[in-house]
Scaffold this motif. Sequence first.
Motif, PDB file in Angstrom:
ATOM      1  N   GLU A 147      -6.974   1.316 -10.525  1.00  0.00           N
ATOM      2  CA  GLU A 147      -7.245   2.229  -9.396  1.00  0.00           C
ATOM      3  C   GLU A 147      -7.060   3.682  -9.849  1.00  0.00           C
ATOM      4  O   GLU A 147      -6.201   3.965 -10.679  1.00  0.00           O
ATOM      5  CB  GLU A 147      -6.250   1.956  -8.257  1.00  0.00           C
ATOM      6  N   ILE A 148      -7.857   4.596  -9.299  1.00  0.00           N
ATOM      7  CA  ILE A 148      -7.622   6.036  -9.534  1.00  0.00           C
ATOM      8  C   ILE A 148      -7.282   6.669  -8.179  1.00  0.00           C
ATOM      9  O   ILE A 148      -7.658   6.138  -7.127  1.00  0.00           O
ATOM     10  CB  ILE A 148      -8.847   6.726 -10.174  1.00  0.00           C
ATOM     11  N   ASP A 149      -6.561   7.802  -8.220  1.00  0.00           N
ATOM     12  CA  ASP A 149      -6.114   8.352  -6.927  1.00  0.00           C
ATOM     13  C   ASP A 149      -7.280   8.986  -6.156  1.00  0.00           C
ATOM     14  O   ASP A 149      -8.298   9.370  -6.715  1.00  0.00           O
ATOM     15  CB  ASP A 149      -4.932   9.314  -7.123  1.00  0.00           C
ATOM     16  N   ASP A 150      -7.083   9.078  -4.838  1.00  0.00           N
ATOM     17  CA  ASP A 150      -8.165   9.545  -3.951  1.00  0.00           C
ATOM     18  C   ASP A 150      -8.632  10.950  -4.333  1.00  0.00           C
ATOM     19  O   ASP A 150      -9.808  11.286  -4.197  1.00  0.00           O
ATOM     20  CB  ASP A 150      -7.700   9.528  -2.482  1.00  0.00           C
ATOM     21  N   LYS A 151      -7.708  11.790  -4.811  1.00  0.00           N
ATOM     22  CA  LYS A 151      -8.104  13.170  -5.159  1.00  0.00           C
ATOM     23  C   LYS A 151      -9.084  13.163  -6.340  1.00  0.00           C
ATOM     24  O   LYS A 151     -10.009  13.984  -6.387  1.00  0.00           O
ATOM     25  CB  LYS A 151      -6.862  13.996  -5.509  1.00  0.00           C
TER      26      LYS A 151
ATOM     27  N   ASP B  30     -19.034   7.256 -10.709  1.00  0.00           N
ATOM     28  CA  ASP B  30     -20.078   8.249 -10.999  1.00  0.00           C
ATOM     29  C   ASP B  30     -21.451   7.607 -10.915  1.00  0.00           C
ATOM     30  O   ASP B  30     -22.394   8.168 -10.349  1.00  0.00           O
ATOM     31  CB  ASP B  30     -19.872   8.850 -12.391  1.00  0.00           C
ATOM     32  N   HIS B  31     -21.589   6.390 -11.438  1.00  0.00           N
ATOM     33  CA  HIS B  31     -22.876   5.678 -11.338  1.00  0.00           C
ATOM     34  C   HIS B  31     -23.285   5.514  -9.877  1.00  0.00           C
ATOM     35  O   HIS B  31     -24.399   5.857  -9.465  1.00  0.00           O
ATOM     36  CB  HIS B  31     -22.786   4.300 -11.996  1.00  0.00           C
ATOM     37  N   ARG B  32     -22.360   5.042  -9.053  1.00  0.00           N
ATOM     38  CA  ARG B  32     -22.717   4.714  -7.671  1.00  0.00           C
ATOM     39  C   ARG B  32     -23.037   5.948  -6.853  1.00  0.00           C
ATOM     40  O   ARG B  32     -23.960   5.971  -6.044  1.00  0.00           O
ATOM     41  CB  ARG B  32     -21.610   3.868  -7.017  1.00  0.00           C
ATOM     42  N   ARG B  33     -22.311   7.047  -7.123  1.00  0.00           N
ATOM     43  CA  ARG B  33     -22.570   8.268  -6.335  1.00  0.00           C
ATOM     44  C   ARG B  33     -23.966   8.813  -6.639  1.00  0.00           C
ATOM     45  O   ARG B  33     -24.643   9.352  -5.772  1.00  0.00           O
ATOM     46  CB  ARG B  33     -21.503   9.334  -6.578  1.00  0.00           C
ATOM     47  N   ARG B  34     -24.411   8.614  -7.864  1.00  0.00           N
ATOM     48  CA  ARG B  34     -25.767   9.071  -8.237  1.00  0.00           C
ATOM     49  C   ARG B  34     -26.851   8.231  -7.571  1.00  0.00           C
ATOM     50  O   ARG B  34     -28.017   8.607  -7.507  1.00  0.00           O
ATOM     51  CB  ARG B  34     -25.921   9.053  -9.760  1.00  0.00           C
ATOM     52  N   HIS B  35     -26.463   7.045  -7.118  1.00  0.00           N
ATOM     53  CA  HIS B  35     -27.398   6.158  -6.397  1.00  0.00           C
ATOM     54  C   HIS B  35     -27.139   6.198  -4.898  1.00  0.00           C
ATOM     55  O   HIS B  35     -27.655   5.359  -4.153  1.00  0.00           O
ATOM     56  CB  HIS B  35     -27.261   4.721  -6.925  1.00  0.00           C
ATOM     57  N   GLY B  36     -26.287   7.123  -4.441  1.00  0.00           N
ATOM     58  CA  GLY B  36     -26.005   7.246  -3.005  1.00  0.00           C
ATOM     59  C   GLY B  36     -25.221   6.073  -2.458  1.00  0.00           C
ATOM     60  O   GLY B  36     -25.306   5.745  -1.272  1.00  0.00           O
ATOM     61  N   LEU B  37     -24.436   5.424  -3.333  1.00  0.00           N
ATOM     62  CA  LEU B  37     -23.683   4.232  -2.919  1.00  0.00           C
ATOM     63  C   LEU B  37     -22.190   4.537  -2.898  1.00  0.00           C
ATOM     64  O   LEU B  37     -21.688   5.322  -3.712  1.00  0.00           O
ATOM     65  CB  LEU B  37     -23.963   3.074  -3.895  1.00  0.00           C
ATOM     66  N   ASP B  38     -21.465   3.886  -1.989  1.00  0.00           N
ATOM     67  CA  ASP B  38     -20.000   4.039  -1.960  1.00  0.00           C
ATOM     68  C   ASP B  38     -19.387   3.352  -3.164  1.00  0.00           C
ATOM     69  O   ASP B  38     -19.931   2.361  -3.665  1.00  0.00           O
ATOM     70  CB  ASP B  38     -19.439   3.409  -0.669  1.00  0.00           C
ATOM     71  N   PRO B  39     -18.222   3.821  -3.594  1.00  0.00           N
ATOM     72  CA  PRO B  39     -17.536   3.142  -4.709  1.00  0.00           C
ATOM     73  C   PRO B  39     -17.192   1.705  -4.359  1.00  0.00           C
ATOM     74  O   PRO B  39     -16.988   1.376  -3.191  1.00  0.00           O
ATOM     75  CB  PRO B  39     -16.253   3.967  -4.882  1.00  0.00           C
ATOM     76  N   VAL B  40     -17.175   0.846  -5.361  1.00  0.00           N
ATOM     77  CA  VAL B  40     -16.683  -0.535  -5.199  1.00  0.00           C
ATOM     78  C   VAL B  40     -15.325  -0.585  -5.895  1.00  0.00           C
ATOM     79  O   VAL B  40     -15.220  -0.239  -7.078  1.00  0.00           O
ATOM     80  CB  VAL B  40     -17.643  -1.563  -5.848  1.00  0.00           C
ATOM     81  N   ALA B  41     -14.304  -0.964  -5.173  1.00  0.00           N
ATOM     82  CA  ALA B  41     -12.939  -0.935  -5.724  1.00  0.00           C
ATOM     83  C   ALA B  41     -12.790  -1.949  -6.852  1.00  0.00           C
ATOM     84  O   ALA B  41     -13.419  -3.009  -6.838  1.00  0.00           O
ATOM     85  CB  ALA B  41     -11.936  -1.260  -4.623  1.00  0.00           C
ATOM     86  N   PRO B  42     -11.955  -1.611  -7.860  1.00  0.00           N
ATOM     87  CA  PRO B  42     -11.690  -2.584  -8.921  1.00  0.00           C
ATOM     88  C   PRO B  42     -10.959  -3.785  -8.340  1.00  0.00           C
ATOM     89  O   PRO B  42     -10.291  -3.673  -7.310  1.00  0.00           O
ATOM     90  CB  PRO B  42     -10.800  -1.812  -9.893  1.00  0.00           C
ATOM     91  N   THR B  43     -11.106  -4.919  -8.981  1.00  0.00           N
ATOM     92  CA  THR B  43     -10.396  -6.120  -8.519  1.00  0.00           C
ATOM     93  C   THR B  43      -9.583  -6.708  -9.658  1.00  0.00           C
ATOM     94  O   THR B  43     -10.042  -6.751 -10.798  1.00  0.00           O
ATOM     95  CB  THR B  43     -11.371  -7.198  -7.996  1.00  0.00           C
TER      96      THR B  43
ATOM     97  N   LYS C 162     -18.820  -5.472 -11.673  1.00  0.00           N
ATOM     98  CA  LYS C 162     -18.598  -5.565 -10.207  1.00  0.00           C
ATOM     99  C   LYS C 162     -18.526  -4.175  -9.591  1.00  0.00           C
ATOM    100  O   LYS C 162     -19.119  -3.924  -8.538  1.00  0.00           O
ATOM    101  CB  LYS C 162     -17.294  -6.338  -9.939  1.00  0.00           C
ATOM    102  N   MET C 163     -17.828  -3.246 -10.260  1.00  0.00           N
ATOM    103  CA  MET C 163     -17.667  -1.882  -9.712  1.00  0.00           C
ATOM    104  C   MET C 163     -18.984  -1.111  -9.769  1.00  0.00           C
ATOM    105  O   MET C 163     -19.252  -0.261  -8.927  1.00  0.00           O
ATOM    106  CB  MET C 163     -16.582  -1.130 -10.471  1.00  0.00           C
ATOM    107  N   VAL C 164     -19.812  -1.409 -10.766  1.00  0.00           N
ATOM    108  CA  VAL C 164     -21.089  -0.670 -10.895  1.00  0.00           C
ATOM    109  C   VAL C 164     -22.163  -1.260  -9.972  1.00  0.00           C
ATOM    110  O   VAL C 164     -22.833  -0.562  -9.229  1.00  0.00           O
ATOM    111  CB  VAL C 164     -21.579  -0.684 -12.362  1.00  0.00           C
ATOM    112  N   PHE C 165     -22.301  -2.586 -10.013  1.00  0.00           N
ATOM    113  CA  PHE C 165     -23.439  -3.232  -9.322  1.00  0.00           C
ATOM    114  C   PHE C 165     -23.031  -4.030  -8.088  1.00  0.00           C
ATOM    115  O   PHE C 165     -23.889  -4.652  -7.454  1.00  0.00           O
ATOM    116  CB  PHE C 165     -24.176  -4.153 -10.309  1.00  0.00           C
TER     117      PHE C 165
END
Length: 373
Positions: free
Chosen positions: A75-79, A137-150, A161-164
């Motif tokens: 996980e990375i922090d919200d900031k 960064d990948h998802r924001r460039r595609h207008g998608l919300d982040p997918v949290a790591p599991t 999983k986090m990218v796609f």
Amino acid sequence: MTEEIKKGLAGVVVDTTAVSKVVQETNSLTYRGYPVQELAAKRSFEDVAYLIWNGELPTEAQLAEFQERERSQREIDDKLVDLILGLPKDCHPMHVVQTAVAYLGAVDPEADTEGAEANLAKAERLYAQLPTIVAIDHRRRHGLDPVAPTKDLGYAANFFKMVFDEVPAEEVVRCFDVSMILYAEHSFNASTFTGRVITSTTSDLYSAVAGAVGALKGPLHGGANEAVMAMLEEVGTADRASAWIDEALAKKAKIMGFGHRVYKNGDSRVPTMRKAFEDMVAVKGANDLLDLYNTFEEEFVGRKGIYPNLDYPSGPAYHLMGFDTEQFTPIFVMARITGWTAHIFEQQANNALIRPLSAYDGEDQREVPDNRG
Ligand code: SDX
């Protein structure tokens, strides 16, 4: 001028290392004594990360502990999420990675804490968090919300999983894992040496990694994998390769993915990465891309006798895995953070300030005219 200039430090041995050995004569590469092609065939990138840092392959118990530490730090922090989301969407992804590394240094109270244990902890944290950073960064460039790591998935599967937001077939995950092993370490390449130079001033690990990211971005180095895919897309089809190469060589252009400062008879990692690319071709049915890949290589090697390096097969392989071309070098960072930091530790343990000489060829000494009236 009497001094012999070694431009680009070509052929200059500046220090020792126990991390890896590039053997030109046999075109082989070993990490801590193990041939990389064997590591790629028999172990995971998680095993190899542990090996590069610790000098030995992990036991089952050591691997389980290492995996638990990595999974608990993804996980990375919200900031930092907000910082990434706030960067221009058309900025280069390597600037996003470099910004994130600098941020992590800024907020880590231990950033300047010396000692092997403290620095390994920083390296392991970067290893765990870089995939999350690249995926956001990948998802924001595609207008998608982040997918949290599991925590339920291994390193490579979690990244997909986090990218796609889904995990692909096992053979795709395996190909990715092989690429990470091959990209992990390569002695005193430009970005690793950059990290050692910064470390030699006794600056901190985050500063050294941020500098190494800057060096890797360049198309003559890590940026070549992106440039290979852009080049193959520009060529388009196998029947256009010959004319495209003729035109490029007429312009004295460097052909991306070919040549190497150390390997002059072919990059030892290419056969293994090429097999991974061919596996991806089989999964995706991308025979036209393979035909273009083979024809282009035959045409260029036939003309210049300059062989492919690792970036030539890795670019199209990442393309078939579904990654955007601009994310290929950030993925390289995710692997090379292991080699970079292992060299940072070596430099810290046996340091000497890296400060070469220069031969002056400017103006002779002269008097300053006084304009103060
Ligand atoms: C990586 O060091 C590492 O270990 C790096 C790396 C790692 O794992 O960290 O392996 C990763 O960076 C691989 C390299 C990725 N870069 C590219 O694919 C970019 C294209 N390659 C070239 O720019 C070049 O091959 C270099 C920079 C990689 C190496 O160049 P060198 O050793 O400095 O050799 P050179 O540029 O002096 O070339 C010698 C001759 C020149 O011809 P002349 O000027 O003497 O007539 O070969 C020519 C070059 O023009 N040449 C090429 C070429 N590579 C060399 N000509 C066209 N296309 C090329 N790719």
